[in-house]
Design a protein around this motif. Structure first.
Motif, PDB file in Angstrom:
ATOM      1  N   ALA A  39       3.923   5.541  -5.685  1.00  0.00           N
ATOM      2  CA  ALA A  39       3.860   5.527  -7.154  1.00  0.00           C
ATOM      3  C   ALA A  39       2.792   6.497  -7.654  1.00  0.00           C
ATOM      4  CB  ALA A  39       3.578   4.113  -7.652  1.00  0.00           C
ATOM      5  N   ASP A  40       1.667   6.546  -6.973  1.00  0.00           N
ATOM      6  CA  ASP A  40       0.612   7.489  -7.348  1.00  0.00           C
ATOM      7  C   ASP A  40       1.114   8.925  -7.246  1.00  0.00           C
ATOM      8  OD1 ASP A  40      -1.262   5.545  -7.885  1.00  0.00           O
ATOM      9  OD2 ASP A  40      -2.410   5.848  -6.041  1.00  0.00           O
ATOM     10  N   GLU A  41       1.791   9.232  -6.148  1.00  0.00           N
ATOM     11  CA  GLU A  41       2.277  10.599  -5.957  1.00  0.00           C
ATOM     12  C   GLU A  41       3.275  10.981  -7.047  1.00  0.00           C
ATOM     13  OE1 GLU A  41       4.299  13.452  -2.575  1.00  0.00           O
ATOM     14  OE2 GLU A  41       3.498  11.507  -1.996  1.00  0.00           O
ATOM     15  N   VAL A  42       4.188  10.086  -7.371  1.00  0.00           N
ATOM     16  CA  VAL A  42       5.163  10.365  -8.427  1.00  0.00           C
ATOM     17  C   VAL A  42       4.446  10.609  -9.749  1.00  0.00           C
ATOM     18  CG1 VAL A  42       6.998   9.306  -9.825  1.00  0.00           C
ATOM     19  CG2 VAL A  42       7.089   9.158  -7.330  1.00  0.00           C
ATOM     20  N   MET A  43       3.456   9.773 -10.060  1.00  0.00           N
ATOM     21  CA  MET A  43       2.732   9.928 -11.317  1.00  0.00           C
ATOM     22  C   MET A  43       2.002  11.266 -11.376  1.00  0.00           C
ATOM     23  SD  MET A  43      -0.359   7.692 -13.046  1.00  0.00           S
ATOM     24  CE  MET A  43      -1.647   8.396 -12.020  1.00  0.00           C
ATOM     25  N   TRP A  44       1.264  11.618 -10.301  1.00  0.00           N
ATOM     26  CA  TRP A  44       0.497  12.860 -10.330  1.00  0.00           C
ATOM     27  C   TRP A  44       1.407  14.083 -10.360  1.00  0.00           C
ATOM     28  CZ3 TRP A  44      -3.841  12.309 -12.377  1.00  0.00           C
ATOM     29  CH2 TRP A  44      -4.638  11.210 -12.132  1.00  0.00           C
ATOM     30  N   GLN A  45       2.548  14.029  -9.708  1.00  0.00           N
ATOM     31  CA  GLN A  45       3.514  15.131  -9.787  1.00  0.00           C
ATOM     32  C   GLN A  45       4.018  15.290 -11.217  1.00  0.00           C
ATOM     33  OE1 GLN A  45       6.400  13.904  -6.852  1.00  0.00           O
ATOM     34  NE2 GLN A  45       5.550  15.260  -5.297  1.00  0.00           N
ATOM     35  N   ALA A  46       4.331  14.168 -11.862  1.00  0.00           N
ATOM     36  CA  ALA A  46       4.840  14.226 -13.233  1.00  0.00           C
ATOM     37  C   ALA A  46       3.766  14.713 -14.196  1.00  0.00           C
ATOM     38  CB  ALA A  46       5.357  12.852 -13.653  1.00  0.00           C
ATOM     39  N   ILE A  47       2.537  14.285 -14.013  1.00  0.00           N
ATOM     40  CA  ILE A  47       1.449  14.768 -14.873  1.00  0.00           C
ATOM     41  C   ILE A  47       1.257  16.265 -14.659  1.00  0.00           C
ATOM     42  CG2 ILE A  47      -1.058  14.678 -15.257  1.00  0.00           C
ATOM     43  CD1 ILE A  47      -0.866  11.634 -14.712  1.00  0.00           C
ATOM     44  N   ALA A  48       1.302  16.716 -13.420  1.00  0.00           N
ATOM     45  CA  ALA A  48       1.172  18.156 -13.142  1.00  0.00           C
ATOM     46  C   ALA A  48       2.280  18.933 -13.841  1.00  0.00           C
ATOM     47  CB  ALA A  48       1.212  18.407 -11.635  1.00  0.00           C
ATOM     48  N   ALA A  49       3.487  18.395 -13.817  1.00  0.00           N
ATOM     49  CA  ALA A  49       4.611  19.070 -14.492  1.00  0.00           C
ATOM     50  C   ALA A  49       4.363  19.143 -15.997  1.00  0.00           C
ATOM     51  CB  ALA A  49       5.922  18.341 -14.188  1.00  0.00           C
ATOM     52  N   GLU A  50       3.838  18.075 -16.583  1.00  0.00           N
ATOM     53  CA  GLU A  50       3.507  18.086 -18.019  1.00  0.00           C
ATOM     54  C   GLU A  50       2.463  19.153 -18.326  1.00  0.00           C
ATOM     55  OE1 GLU A  50       4.653  16.430 -20.698  1.00  0.00           O
ATOM     56  OE2 GLU A  50       6.134  15.314 -19.531  1.00  0.00           O
ATOM     57  N   LEU A  51       1.458  19.248 -17.467  1.00  0.00           N
ATOM     58  CA  LEU A  51       0.414  20.255 -17.679  1.00  0.00           C
ATOM     59  C   LEU A  51       0.975  21.659 -17.507  1.00  0.00           C
ATOM     60  CD1 LEU A  51      -2.534  18.516 -15.788  1.00  0.00           C
ATOM     61  CD2 LEU A  51      -2.104  18.554 -18.262  1.00  0.00           C
ATOM     62  N   GLU A  83       0.832  -1.213   0.000  1.00  0.00           N
ATOM     63  CA  GLU A  83       0.000   0.000   0.000  1.00  0.00           C
ATOM     64  C   GLU A  83       0.864   1.259   0.000  1.00  0.00           C
ATOM     65  OE1 GLU A  83      -3.303   2.025  -0.600  1.00  0.00           O
ATOM     66  OE2 GLU A  83      -3.260  -0.147  -0.522  1.00  0.00           O
ATOM     67  N   LYS A  84       1.958   1.228   0.767  1.00  0.00           N
ATOM     68  CA  LYS A  84       2.883   2.371   0.779  1.00  0.00           C
ATOM     69  C   LYS A  84       3.524   2.564  -0.588  1.00  0.00           C
ATOM     70  CE  LYS A  84       4.081   2.243   5.682  1.00  0.00           C
ATOM     71  NZ  LYS A  84       5.149   1.928   6.656  1.00  0.00           N
ATOM     72  N   ALA A  85       3.909   1.467  -1.242  1.00  0.00           N
ATOM     73  CA  ALA A  85       4.507   1.548  -2.572  1.00  0.00           C
ATOM     74  C   ALA A  85       3.511   2.099  -3.585  1.00  0.00           C
ATOM     75  CB  ALA A  85       5.023   0.179  -3.014  1.00  0.00           C
ATOM     76  N   LYS A  86       2.270   1.671  -3.484  1.00  0.00           N
ATOM     77  CA  LYS A  86       1.215   2.156  -4.381  1.00  0.00           C
ATOM     78  C   LYS A  86       1.001   3.658  -4.184  1.00  0.00           C
ATOM     79  CE  LYS A  86      -3.657   1.517  -5.428  1.00  0.00           C
ATOM     80  NZ  LYS A  86      -4.524   2.419  -4.710  1.00  0.00           N
ATOM     81  N   THR A  87       0.951   4.088  -2.939  1.00  0.00           N
ATOM     82  CA  THR A  87       0.758   5.504  -2.643  1.00  0.00           C
ATOM     83  C   THR A  87       1.916   6.334  -3.186  1.00  0.00           C
ATOM     84  OG1 THR A  87      -0.552   4.983  -0.684  1.00  0.00           O
ATOM     85  CG2 THR A  87       0.453   7.169  -0.759  1.00  0.00           C
TER      86      THR A  87
END
Length: 82
Positions: A37-49, A31-35
């Motif tokens: 990974a989610d944070e890394v993904m959303w940060q990267a998507i925000a940077a793309e936007l 669950e910690k790994a999933k959380t």
């Protein structure tokens, strides 16, 4: 089959409890790994936007999430707003 004695049962019960504790720890770690990974993904998507080379619609289509979900999940990481 004869019933196990009290000491044998207690030892088996302790082994079973240890198996459960190991399983619970593995679930917590996953669950910690999933959380993370989610944070890394959303940060990267925000940077793309924020770079302005993609729209929320593009992120929504690429991830199969709704535009609203993308907006909510990236909001805390955005430096600019659409």
């Amino acid at each position: 089959m004869p019933r196990p004695d009290k000491d044998t049962r207690a030892a088996a019960k302790a082994r079973i409890a240890e198996l459960k504790a190991t399983r619970d720890q593995a679930h917590e770690d996953a669950e910690k790994a999933k959380t993370a990974a989610d944070e890394v993904m959303w940060q990267a998507i925000a940077a793309e936007l924020d770079k302005g080379e993609a729209l929320q619609l593009d992120a929504a289509e690429a991830t199969d999430f709704s535009r609203d979900h993308v907006a909510k999940r990236t909001k805390q990481y955005r430096t600019t707003q659409d």
